[in-house]
Write an enzyme that holds these catalytic residues in place. Structure first.
Site, PDB file in Angstrom:
ATOM      1  CG  HIS A 100      -2.039  -1.003   1.140  1.00  0.00           C
ATOM      2  ND1 HIS A 100      -3.208  -0.782   0.458  1.00  0.00           N
ATOM      3  CD2 HIS A 100      -2.140  -2.257   1.657  1.00  0.00           C
ATOM      4  CE1 HIS A 100      -3.997  -1.851   0.555  1.00  0.00           C
ATOM      5  NE2 HIS A 100      -3.373  -2.767   1.277  1.00  0.00           N
ATOM      6  CG  ASP A 138      -3.565  -4.108   5.023  1.00  0.00           C
ATOM      7  OD1 ASP A 138      -2.643  -3.257   5.068  1.00  0.00           O
ATOM      8  OD2 ASP A 138      -4.678  -3.868   4.530  1.00  0.00           O
ATOM      9  CD  GLU A 139      -5.742  -5.794   1.168  1.00  0.00           C
ATOM     10  OE1 GLU A 139      -6.834  -6.301   0.845  1.00  0.00           O
ATOM     11  OE2 GLU A 139      -5.533  -4.558   1.134  1.00  0.00           O
ATOM     12  CB  ALA A 140       2.654  -7.098   2.263  1.00  0.00           C
TER      13      ALA A 140
END
Length: 529
Positions: A271, A334-336
């Site tokens: 992100h 998150d969401e790496a």
């Protein structure tokens, strides 16, 4: 003789009724008797309610009496500022005399945020051990008054507060709401308005998502292009924006005045496209990507192998920590998806000590439990009811080993989820989340295998891919946000949909008076007008 007296009395009664009927010919029907709001009809539900005696009525002679302390005077002035426009009364704030509305700080068993309200015909007294408790008691007092008290012009009373006692304190110390200012930017005034709405329901943590692929929203002196370039757009290609340090300080100050703590988030290592676009050297190949205005996730990553990355992180956290008096600093995580697991663990192992070095407690999304959470860290769980069992077990194991949890299950409390298929705003990747579903779970037993002592609280995130205006924020937050607040504040024994929906419905006139837009869920028995 006895019969004649009875006949006379009967004739007299009939004549009085006739006279009364004549006197109202052509006049508007008389208003129904005004009754005070029952002590228990508030949100969040108080821990203990004991109705008793007659109500107290605020009149032109009412005084707001405070202790001779700065905090009591400030909270008294805040209360007066709410009551004066609608009642039209002077309501002077004074430390002298007795009766009226009294705000008292006193030693007791109220805890850091608890309070007691005692109401009777001669006055109302709010007592707390700490200023936060006094402020929360004022929020309850607001809800005990007619909704018209929230209006900015003089309204017709009476202004009654039911008689009896409320003794109240929170179930969890952390009761949060997150506002994503990265996908779409919101001004200082917009954030302040949301703070006021959160305070009404005793929310005490404001989590600001300050960076993401679409925008970097906080000025960092040592890396100025983060804000000036990385903050220059948003989802859909708007002009974006960012907070100067003075802007951010003003948000922190205002939140503190409403007894909310600001939790800033810099999401990493994923992100991060706004940062990568701003500084080419943060990329492994030294090439800056273009600014991004879409909504897909998982494609960006800081370069884990470069020492410069950790100099960058140190600078950002150092400057942000210096601006933030609160305890926490959120590092995302998150969401790496573009970062290998090995690199993710390496990155988190290096970044968490930087946060603690600058005196802050680490918060990260629950993926951090796949690395090595530092002592005292909090993991924010955002999975679903049907999230993979192995992932839930990983979170539970970390909790057993001392990592605290903040619960934000996406299919329960993500405020950007659509209510129904026809909701004009929001997303549905976590499912459709109507009001009953959002309220109908217990943080204390939501995750199997997690000790109750590990649950530190709840938080309702509002992601802003489709959220642009104040009205958008309100429509998605209300009426779900008060339910999340109740899950965090009220004892589990009070959680009951059938009684809650009635108390929730009673909030609608207050939202109307405050100008709050909201979704009129068919699951809630809203007032007819």
């Amino acid at each position: 003789m006895r019969q004649r007296h009875r006949t006379t009395r009967l004739l007299g009664s009939l004549l009085l009724v006739a006279a009364a009927s004549v006197s109202v010919v052509g006049a508007a029907p008389s208003a129904a008797p005004v009754t005070a709001t029952p002590l228990g009809r508030v949100v969040p539900a108080p821990a203990k309610v004991t109705p008793a005696g007659h109500p107290y009525k605020i009149t032109s002679s009412t005084r707001i009496r405070v202790d001779d302390t700065r905090e009591s005077r400030r909270i008294g002035a805040y209360l007066a500022g709410i009551l004066r426009p609608s009642t039209g009364y002077r309501l002077p704030v004074t430390s002298r005399g007795k009766g009226g509305i009294q705000l008292r700080l006193a030693k007791g068993t109220f805890g850091a945020e608890g309070y007691r309200i005692v109401s009777g015909v001669s006055g109302v007294t709010i007592t707390a051990s700490r200023p936060a408790g006094l402020f929360h008691g004022v929020q309850t007092l607001r809800q005990l008054l007619p909704a018209a008290v929230e209006k900015s012009s003089v309204q017709r009373g009476p202004w009654q507060i039911a008689g009896g006692t409320i003794e109240d304190s929170p179930r969890y110390a952390y009761r949060g709401a997150m506002l994503d200012v990265s996908r779409h930017f919101f001004t200082v005034d917009q954030v302040k308005r949301y703070i006021d709405e959160l305070a009404l329901y005793k929310i005490n943590e404001l989590h600001l998502h300050l960076s993401d692929d679409q925008g970097w929203r906080i000025a960092i002196n040592s890396w100025p292009r983060l804000a000036t370039y990385g903050g220059s757009t948003e989802v859909g290609g708007g002009t974006g924006g960012y907070y100067t340090k003075d802007d951010y300080k003003e948000i922190v100050r205002y939140a503190s005045s409403r007894f909310l703590e600001v939790v800033p988030e810099i999401d990493m290592p994923g992100h991060t496209n706004a940062a990568l676009a701003s500084y080419a050297d943060l990329n492994c190949d030294g090439v800056a990507p273009p600014l991004y205005t879409g909504t897909d996730v998982g494609f960006s990553s800081l370069c884990v192998g470069k020492d410069l990355t950790y100099s960058f992180v140190d600078d950002v956290i150092r400057e942000l920590a210096a601006l933030t008096p609160g305890r926490y600093l959120h590092i995302g995580g998150d969401e790496a998806h573009s970062t290998s697991h090995e690199d993710y663990v390496k990155f988190m192992d290096r970044v968490q000590p930087i946060v603690t070095k600058y005196g802050k407690t680490v918060i990260a999304w629950h993926q951090i439990t796949g690395a090595h959470p530092v002592k005292g860290a909090l993991a924010q769980y955002w999975g679903l009811d049907d999230t993979d069992a192995a992932e839930k077990a990983q979170v539970a194991e970390a909790a057993k080993n001392g990592t605290g949890l903040i619960l934000s299950p996406a299919d329960r409390v993500y405020l950007d989820m659509k209510y129904t298929e026809d909701t004009p705003l929001g997303q549905d990747w976590a499912g459709l989340v109507e009001v009953k579903r959002s309220y109908g779970w217990d943080p204390g037993n939501y995750l199997a295998g997690v000790p109750s002592s590990a649950i530190k609280g709840v938080e309702a995130p509002l992601w802003s891919e489709t959220i642009v205006t104040d009205a958008n924020i309100q429509y998605m937050a209300f009426p779900r946000l008060p339910g999340v607040a109740e899950l965090g504040w009220s004892p589990a024994s009070t959680h009951d949909w059938d009684t809650y929906k009635v108390r929730l419905a009673a909030q609608a006139p207050r939202w109307d008076a405050l100008g709050i837009d909201y979704y009129r869920s068919p699951q809630v028995p809203w007032p007819a007008s």
